[in-house]
Design a protein around this motif. Structure first.
Motif, mmCIF file in Angstrom:
data_model
loop_
_atom_site.group_PDB
_atom_site.id
_atom_site.type_symbol
_atom_site.label_atom_id
_atom_site.label_comp_id
_atom_site.label_asym_id
_atom_site.label_seq_id
_atom_site.Cartn_x
_atom_site.Cartn_y
_atom_site.Cartn_z
ATOM 1 N N THR A 67 64.359 9.771 6.952
ATOM 2 C CA THR A 67 65.412 10.230 6.034
ATOM 3 C C THR A 67 66.278 11.248 6.761
ATOM 4 O O THR A 67 65.890 11.776 7.805
ATOM 5 C CB THR A 67 64.840 10.883 4.761
ATOM 6 O OG1 THR A 67 64.212 12.137 5.109
ATOM 7 C CG2 THR A 67 63.818 9.980 4.073
ATOM 8 N N THR A 125 67.143 7.010 3.310
ATOM 9 C CA THR A 125 67.886 7.707 2.257
ATOM 10 C C THR A 125 68.542 8.969 2.804
ATOM 11 O O THR A 125 67.929 9.735 3.556
ATOM 12 C CB THR A 125 66.963 8.057 1.085
ATOM 13 O OG1 THR A 125 66.459 6.851 0.522
ATOM 14 C CG2 THR A 125 67.713 8.819 0.001
ATOM 15 N N ASN A 126 69.772 9.181 2.389
ATOM 16 C CA ASN A 126 70.526 10.383 2.716
ATOM 17 C C ASN A 126 70.423 11.331 1.522
ATOM 18 O O ASN A 126 70.900 11.008 0.433
ATOM 19 C CB ASN A 126 71.985 10.019 2.996
ATOM 20 C CG ASN A 126 72.834 11.195 3.451
ATOM 21 O OD1 ASN A 126 72.487 12.354 3.251
ATOM 22 N ND2 ASN A 126 73.980 10.894 4.049
ATOM 23 N N TYR A 127 69.809 12.510 1.729
ATOM 24 C CA TYR A 127 69.615 13.454 0.630
ATOM 25 C C TYR A 127 70.760 14.453 0.481
ATOM 26 O O TYR A 127 70.678 15.371 -0.327
ATOM 27 C CB TYR A 127 68.253 14.139 0.772
ATOM 28 C CG TYR A 127 67.145 13.138 0.503
ATOM 29 C CD1 TYR A 127 66.708 12.903 -0.796
ATOM 30 C CD2 TYR A 127 66.601 12.384 1.536
ATOM 31 C CE1 TYR A 127 65.737 11.952 -1.065
ATOM 32 C CE2 TYR A 127 65.634 11.425 1.279
ATOM 33 C CZ TYR A 127 65.206 11.213 -0.017
ATOM 34 O OH TYR A 127 64.254 10.245 -0.290
ATOM 35 N N LEU A 140 60.493 10.844 -0.858
ATOM 36 C CA LEU A 140 61.070 10.220 0.326
ATOM 37 C C LEU A 140 61.163 8.704 0.175
ATOM 38 O O LEU A 140 60.202 8.041 -0.213
ATOM 39 C CB LEU A 140 60.234 10.556 1.563
ATOM 40 C CG LEU A 140 60.154 12.037 1.968
ATOM 41 C CD1 LEU A 140 59.421 12.160 3.296
ATOM 42 C CD2 LEU A 140 61.539 12.671 2.055
#
Length: 374
Positions: free
Chosen positions: A215, A253-255, A249
């Motif tokens: 991530t 993925t872009n948080y 998670l």
């Protein structure tokens, strides 16, 4: 869906006349009463705790020592054989986690800050614990590029149910690095026990993503825990001034950091005007103002049946322990504990014998075990 943010403020109750002795206080949560039993003290900024087969424990001190607690006593000598590390700013010795088959192979993993002429970074070493010392030390992960900053190293680790190791690396104080997928900073990495990129990592099929990255868009994760039922890896990370987050998670993925955030800069100026953006995940939960979270554990023990399934998070800035009521992938309510203890809680661990354990972050840090009171 916006995160659920209800707060149930519960203060610690103390026996009159003994307000400063934690071991003499009785603390209350909404569903349980407990005391804190001091198992070890005078540790220099303890950072992480791991339970060995047979009842002993390992404790890391950020100042660069790995210690052993045996038969309820802290051994005077540190474990020899640690890899070379640097103690600077927020950097030092961080997490210790055991190999899933530790009882057979005696292998453990350590995260730490490492320095060279090119700057500092986060490293992970694998080693064998044999006869009270570390042997066969091998570097299995190093975040690149290095920098001169002495903050936001991340350093939390956890194994998933497939035996892959997750490693957090902070943005190193340079927020834009978290959106660069060719940079190891500002994300979570997933590797095999031999240090290879784990199968299924998003970068294995994309030359624009580093192959250990799992991530990105993460500011500085210092809490990581395996959900005991779903097998998901949950994390929390420090926001700036506000905006500490809890996330689950998901590969690739872009948080969002710093493109979206629920916090502002320490100067009081905005970092971003957005809290949502297409293609970026929303936090499951967030805190504003910041609590400065550290350490994270799902409680599965028997000492406190009322807490079964709860998620516990330590808080450094607000000096408390947070209990979150969790159902599957949803946080239902929040409860503050140990608000009168006055200690920075660095780590929270679910013990092997049904207990809950805490580390306090100070030059004379302690290891506490929560004990139920009838």
């Amino acid at each position: 869906m916006r995160p659920y943010r209800s707060l149930l403020l519960l203060c610690a109750l103390s026996i009159p006349g003994l307000p400063h002795a934690a071991e003499k206080q009785t603390f209350s949560s909404e569903t349980a009463r407990f005391k804190l039993q001091s198992v070890a003290d005078n540790l220099e900024h303890p950072w992480s705790l791991a339970f060995l087969p047979g009842g002993s424990m390992l404790v890391t001190e950020r100042t660069g020592r790995l210690r052993v607690i045996r038969n309820g006593k802290l051994l005077p000598q540190a474990v020899p054989g640690l890899p070379s590390l640097v103690v600077s700013g927020q950097g030092g010795l961080f997490d210790v986690v055991l190999h899933p088959d530790f009882e057979e192979n005696r292998i453990l993993f350590l995260s730490y800050a490492h320095g060279s002429s090119e700057g500092m970074t986060t490293r992970v070493a694998r080693a064998s614990l044999e006869n009270g010392q570390l042997k066969d030390v091998d570097i299995v992960f190093e975040a690149l590029p290095r920098s001169g900053a002495s903050r936001h190293f991340g350093g939390r680790m956890a194994f998933d149910t497939s035996g892959y190791l997750y490693i957090s690396v902070g943005d190193r104080g340079d927020m834009d690095r978290a959106q660069d997928t060719t940079d190891d900073a500002g994300g979570v990495h997933r590797i095999t026990v031999d240090g290879e990129p784990a199968p299924g990592n998003p970068g294995l099929n994309d030359p624009n993503i580093n192959n250990t990255l799992f991530t990105w868009g993460n500011r500085n994760i210092q809490g990581m825990a395996l959900h005991p039922i779903t097998g998901d890896i949950w994390t929390h990370e420090h926001g700036p001034r506000g905006g500490d987050e809890i996330n689950i998670l998901e590969a690739g993925t872009n948080y969002g950091w710093p493109e979206i955030t629920y916090g502002i800069d320490y100067s009081g100026l905005p970092i971003s005007l957005k809290t949502e953006k297409e293609g970026m995940a929303q936090p499951l939960h967030y805190w504003d103002p910041s609590i400065a979270p550290s350490g994270m554990a799902f409680y599965t023990g028997s000492d406190f049946p009322e807490w079964q399934g709860s998620l516990f998070v330590g808080a450094l800035k607000l000096r408390k322990l947070v209990r979150l009521d969790v159902t599957n992938r949803r946080i239902n309510a929040e409860e503050d504990l140990l608000t009168n203890l006055g200690e920075r809680i660095r780590d929270v661990r679910n013990g092997p014998n049904g207990s809950l354990w805490l580390l306090t972050d100070s030059p004379r840090g302690k290891v506490y075990q929560a004990v139920p009171v009838q």
